[in-house]
Scaffold this motif. Structure first.
Motif, PDB file in Angstrom:
ATOM      1  N   GLY A  90       0.839  -1.191   0.000  1.00 49.72           N
ATOM      2  CA  GLY A  90       0.000   0.000   0.000  1.00 49.72           C
ATOM      3  C   GLY A  90       0.874   1.240   0.000  1.00 49.72           C
ATOM      4  O   GLY A  90       1.829   1.342   0.784  1.00 49.72           O
ATOM      5  N   ALA A  91       0.565   2.165  -0.885  1.00 45.98           N
ATOM      6  CA  ALA A  91       1.427   3.327  -1.092  1.00 45.98           C
ATOM      7  C   ALA A  91       1.567   4.172   0.168  1.00 45.98           C
ATOM      8  O   ALA A  91       2.667   4.611   0.512  1.00 45.98           O
ATOM      9  CB  ALA A  91       0.879   4.174  -2.249  1.00 45.98           C
ATOM     10  N   GLN A  92       0.476   4.424   0.867  1.00 43.97           N
ATOM     11  CA  GLN A  92       0.520   5.326   2.018  1.00 43.97           C
ATOM     12  C   GLN A  92       1.367   4.747   3.144  1.00 43.97           C
ATOM     13  O   GLN A  92       2.204   5.442   3.741  1.00 43.97           O
ATOM     14  CB  GLN A  92      -0.896   5.598   2.530  1.00 43.97           C
ATOM     15  N   ARG A  93       1.170   3.462   3.417  1.00 42.09           N
ATOM     16  CA  ARG A  93       1.944   2.817   4.494  1.00 42.09           C
ATOM     17  C   ARG A  93       3.426   2.753   4.138  1.00 42.09           C
ATOM     18  O   ARG A  93       4.289   3.031   4.967  1.00 42.09           O
ATOM     19  CB  ARG A  93       1.395   1.414   4.741  1.00 42.09           C
ATOM     20  N   ALA A  94       3.709   2.376   2.891  1.00 40.89           N
ATOM     21  CA  ALA A  94       5.103   2.268   2.465  1.00 40.89           C
ATOM     22  C   ALA A  94       5.784   3.634   2.414  1.00 40.89           C
ATOM     23  O   ALA A  94       6.974   3.749   2.721  1.00 40.89           O
ATOM     24  CB  ALA A  94       5.182   1.597   1.095  1.00 40.89           C
ATOM     25  N   LYS A  95       5.024   4.659   2.043  1.00 37.06           N
ATOM     26  CA  LYS A  95       5.604   5.999   1.925  1.00 37.06           C
ATOM     27  C   LYS A  95       6.159   6.477   3.255  1.00 37.06           C
ATOM     28  O   LYS A  95       7.270   7.032   3.328  1.00 37.06           O
ATOM     29  CB  LYS A  95       4.541   6.985   1.418  1.00 37.06           C
ATOM     30  N   THR A  96       5.407   6.260   4.329  1.00 35.65           N
ATOM     31  CA  THR A  96       5.862   6.682   5.654  1.00 35.65           C
ATOM     32  C   THR A  96       7.158   5.986   6.035  1.00 35.65           C
ATOM     33  O   THR A  96       8.102   6.610   6.549  1.00 35.65           O
ATOM     34  CB  THR A  96       4.773   6.375   6.702  1.00 35.65           C
ATOM     35  N   ILE A  97       7.226   4.677   5.770  1.00 40.70           N
ATOM     36  CA  ILE A  97       8.427   3.911   6.106  1.00 40.70           C
ATOM     37  C   ILE A  97       9.611   4.357   5.257  1.00 40.70           C
ATOM     38  O   ILE A  97      10.724   4.573   5.756  1.00 40.70           O
ATOM     39  CB  ILE A  97       8.167   2.408   5.916  1.00 40.70           C
ATOM     40  N   LEU A  98       9.376   4.517   3.948  1.00 43.84           N
ATOM     41  CA  LEU A  98      10.462   4.846   3.029  1.00 43.84           C
ATOM     42  C   LEU A  98      11.005   6.256   3.258  1.00 43.84           C
ATOM     43  O   LEU A  98      12.192   6.510   3.046  1.00 43.84           O
ATOM     44  CB  LEU A  98       9.989   4.696   1.584  1.00 43.84           C
ATOM     45  N   GLU A  99      10.137   7.178   3.685  1.00 46.37           N
ATOM     46  CA  GLU A  99      10.629   8.530   3.986  1.00 46.37           C
ATOM     47  C   GLU A  99      11.607   8.500   5.155  1.00 46.37           C
ATOM     48  O   GLU A  99      12.642   9.176   5.131  1.00 46.37           O
ATOM     49  CB  GLU A  99       9.448   9.452   4.290  1.00 46.37           C
ATOM     50  N   GLY A 100      11.286   7.703   6.170  1.00 48.70           N
ATOM     51  CA  GLY A 100      12.205   7.570   7.296  1.00 48.70           C
ATOM     52  C   GLY A 100      13.518   6.922   6.883  1.00 48.70           C
ATOM     53  O   GLY A 100      14.600   7.351   7.315  1.00 48.70           O
ATOM     54  N   ILE A 101      13.448   5.900   6.029  1.00 46.16           N
ATOM     55  CA  ILE A 101      14.659   5.234   5.547  1.00 46.16           C
ATOM     56  C   ILE A 101      15.506   6.183   4.713  1.00 46.16           C
ATOM     57  O   ILE A 101      16.734   6.224   4.843  1.00 46.16           O
ATOM     58  CB  ILE A 101      14.272   3.985   4.725  1.00 46.16           C
ATOM     59  N   ARG A 102      14.853   6.990   3.865  1.00 49.80           N
ATOM     60  CA  ARG A 102      15.590   7.940   3.023  1.00 49.80           C
ATOM     61  C   ARG A 102      16.314   8.980   3.864  1.00 49.80           C
ATOM     62  O   ARG A 102      17.509   9.256   3.652  1.00 49.80           O
ATOM     63  CB  ARG A 102      14.623   8.627   2.068  1.00 49.80           C
ATOM     64  N   ASP A 103      15.605   9.565   4.839  1.00 48.94           N
ATOM     65  CA  ASP A 103      16.231  10.582   5.692  1.00 48.94           C
ATOM     66  C   ASP A 103      17.394   9.987   6.481  1.00 48.94           C
ATOM     67  O   ASP A 103      18.436  10.631   6.668  1.00 48.94           O
ATOM     68  CB  ASP A 103      15.197  11.169   6.652  1.00 48.94           C
ATOM     69  N   ARG A 104      17.218   8.755   6.949  1.00 53.80           N
ATOM     70  CA  ARG A 104      18.281   8.113   7.722  1.00 53.80           C
ATOM     71  C   ARG A 104      19.488   7.801   6.843  1.00 53.80           C
ATOM     72  O   ARG A 104      20.643   7.908   7.278  1.00 53.80           O
ATOM     73  CB  ARG A 104      17.743   6.837   8.369  1.00 53.80           C
ATOM     74  N   THR A 105      19.236   7.408   5.590  1.00 54.71           N
ATOM     75  CA  THR A 105      20.335   7.136   4.662  1.00 54.71           C
ATOM     76  C   THR A 105      21.164   8.389   4.418  1.00 54.71           C
ATOM     77  O   THR A 105      22.400   8.339   4.401  1.00 54.71           O
ATOM     78  CB  THR A 105      19.784   6.609   3.325  1.00 54.71           C
ATOM     79  N   GLU A 106      20.491   9.524   4.237  1.00 50.10           N
ATOM     80  CA  GLU A 106      21.216  10.787   4.049  1.00 50.10           C
ATOM     81  C   GLU A 106      22.017  11.150   5.290  1.00 50.10           C
ATOM     82  O   GLU A 106      23.163  11.627   5.188  1.00 50.10           O
ATOM     83  CB  GLU A 106      20.210  11.893   3.714  1.00 50.10           C
ATOM     84  N   ALA A 107      21.442  10.916   6.466  1.00 50.66           N
ATOM     85  CA  ALA A 107      22.165  11.219   7.704  1.00 50.66           C
ATOM     86  C   ALA A 107      23.396  10.328   7.841  1.00 50.66           C
ATOM     87  O   ALA A 107      24.474  10.798   8.268  1.00 50.66           O
ATOM     88  CB  ALA A 107      21.237  11.035   8.908  1.00 50.66           C
ATOM     89  N   MET A 108      23.272   9.053   7.466  1.00 55.05           N
ATOM     90  CA  MET A 108      24.413   8.135   7.541  1.00 55.05           C
ATOM     91  C   MET A 108      25.508   8.531   6.560  1.00 55.05           C
ATOM     92  O   MET A 108      26.704   8.429   6.874  1.00 55.05           O
ATOM     93  CB  MET A 108      23.941   6.704   7.274  1.00 55.05           C
ATOM     94  N   ASP A 109      25.123   8.996   5.369  1.00 56.01           N
ATOM     95  CA  ASP A 109      26.122   9.474   4.402  1.00 56.01           C
ATOM     96  C   ASP A 109      26.894  10.663   4.972  1.00 56.01           C
ATOM     97  O   ASP A 109      28.116  10.766   4.803  1.00 56.01           O
ATOM     98  CB  ASP A 109      25.448   9.862   3.094  1.00 56.01           C
ATOM     99  N   THR A 110      26.170  11.561   5.638  1.00 54.92           N
ATOM    100  CA  THR A 110      26.821  12.734   6.241  1.00 54.92           C
ATOM    101  C   THR A 110      27.806  12.311   7.325  1.00 54.92           C
ATOM    102  O   THR A 110      28.932  12.831   7.411  1.00 54.92           O
ATOM    103  CB  THR A 110      25.763  13.682   6.838  1.00 54.92           C
ATOM    104  N   ILE A 111      27.406  11.359   8.144  1.00 54.57           N
ATOM    105  CA  ILE A 111      28.288  10.886   9.218  1.00 54.57           C
ATOM    106  C   ILE A 111      29.535  10.211   8.637  1.00 54.57           C
ATOM    107  O   ILE A 111      30.661  10.433   9.121  1.00 54.57           O
ATOM    108  CB  ILE A 111      27.528   9.900  10.137  1.00 54.57           C
ATOM    109  N   ARG A 112      29.352   9.415   7.590  1.00 53.34           N
ATOM    110  CA  ARG A 112      30.504   8.740   6.979  1.00 53.34           C
ATOM    111  C   ARG A 112      31.490   9.751   6.378  1.00 53.34           C
ATOM    112  O   ARG A 112      32.710   9.583   6.482  1.00 53.34           O
ATOM    113  CB  ARG A 112      30.036   7.742   5.921  1.00 53.34           C
ATOM    114  N   ARG A 113      30.961  10.792   5.748  1.00 54.26           N
ATOM    115  CA  ARG A 113      31.858  11.830   5.200  1.00 54.26           C
ATOM    116  C   ARG A 113      32.633  12.524   6.320  1.00 54.26           C
ATOM    117  O   ARG A 113      33.826  12.828   6.157  1.00 54.26           O
ATOM    118  CB  ARG A 113      31.038  12.849   4.394  1.00 54.26           C
TER     119      ARG A 113
END
Length: 361
Positions: A90-113
């Motif tokens: 379901g798009a709505q349920r997956a969207k909430t999860i994927l937004e959190g994963i996307r933001d966390r991925t960007e934060a992890m990239d920043t920490i690695r740099r």
């Protein structure tokens, strides 16, 4: 034929329908008890999967996030097919999860740099870069805990504050990676809906069974009504028998049309777990379902005629455009992806060179 004879035939026919329905329900129930839903685990839980090292067989027979996404050792998540996520979750349920994963991925990239910058600055004070490169390799491999335990040894004698900063960032990466895995575990169909078969193979069987139930229910309702009013016509039995055949077939055709995007049911979210309900509705209204199939065929053939008039050149141009889109998707979109692809290429070249030297010796 007299009224009494018609009523006798009608009662016998209704009894036959009830018998068929009971037999079908029994077969359906036994099938669900005996047949396991053959949902595959495409990637498995290997050493490259930071979310677990257990055998993939524990996920057999149920949909899990591994059917829709994959995660690399550093915690970056890549979707296998966004359309399947909408269909199964379901798009709505997956969207909430994927937004959190996307933001966390960007934060992890920043920490690695930030870790890379601090390590480079501290490595400039060392005579031997070998241990630093090994530590960097652990971080690239996503082995954050192991890397954190080696920081003191690699940078022994340097600023305690700088060492603490690197260890703090590595600990943060550990926690962020753990949260990535937790969010991925939530990316599955709602448990309340998973009492039907959901694999691509057996979901078709669900549609066949439930459309058959729908046809039988419709015939029972109408036959009982005609019998009550005293105008049951025995000749109509053959119409009913044909419905039992073409009803389930048309239901499967219409469901395949929905899955493949030929049409959609506006205002209603059709998902994998609603297919039995959709099949029942199509079976119950088998005659109207036949009209829907006629409309689909009419539009499809109309488009086919236009395609024939356009000729093969238009088809070749569209396919070439799709291939070009695939090529663009493979190109690195930022410096981080370019570095990642360059490191992977260098590693493959090194391995190939080592194999070549081994073969010459």
């Amino acid at each position: 034929m007299s009224q009494v004879e018609n009523e006798t035939i009608g009662k016998r026919f209704i009894g036959c329908l009830i018998g068929m329905l009971l037999i079908a329900v029994a077969i359906y129930t036994v099938s669900h008890l005996l047949v396991k839903d053959p949902v595959s685990c495409p990637e498995g839980k290997t050493g490259m999967d930071p979310c677990g090292s257990a055998d993939c067989s524990e996920d057999a027979g149920k949909l899990s996030w591994r059917n829709f996404a994959r995660i690399d050792p550093r915690g970056r998540v890549r979707l296998r097919n966004p359309g399947e996520i909408d269909w199964y979750i379901g798009a709505q349920r997956a969207k909430t999860i994927l937004e959190g994963i996307r933001d966390r991925t960007e934060a992890m990239d920043t920490i690695r740099r930030r870790i890379d910058e601090n390590m480079e600055e501290m490595a400039s004070l060392l005579l031997d870069r070998g241990p630093v490169d090994e530590l960097a390799a652990l971080i690239i491999a996503g082995q954050y805990e192991k890397a954190r335990l080696q920081v003191n040894t690699v940078f022994s004698g340097q600023s305690v504050r700088d060492i603490r900063l690197i260890k703090t960032d590595l600990l943060e990466l550990e926690q962020q990676l753990l949260q990535q895995c937790r969010d991925l575990e939530d990316m599955a169909p709602p448990l309340s809906c998973l009492f039907f078969w959901t694999s691509p193979t057996l979901s078709v069987i669900e549609v066949l069974f439930w459309s058959f139930f729908g046809v039988l229910t419709n015939l029972l309702v109408n036959s009982a009504e005609y019998l009550r009013k005293g105008n049951f016509a025995p000749v109509e039995r053959w119409v009913a028998y044909t419905k039992l055949v073409y009803g389930p077939i048309l239901s499967v055709v219409l469901v395949m049309a929905i899955i493949n995007g030929f049409f959609e049911v506006e205002s209603y979210q059709v998902r994998i777990w609603t297919l039995p309900l959709v099949g029942f509705i199509f079976g119950y209204a088998a005659r109207r379902a036949a009209n829907l199939v006629d409309k689909i065929i009419e539009r499809f053939l109309g488009k086919a005629e236009k395609g024939i008039e356009q000729g093969p050149e238009a088809v070749a141009a569209r396919r070439a455009a799709v291939v070009e889109e695939f090529k663009n998707a493979l190109r690195p979109r930022n410096m981080e992806e370019l570095k990642s692809q360059a490191k992977a290429l260098a590693r493959k070249m090194t391995e190939a060179g080592a194999e070549g030297k081994g073969g010459m010796q």
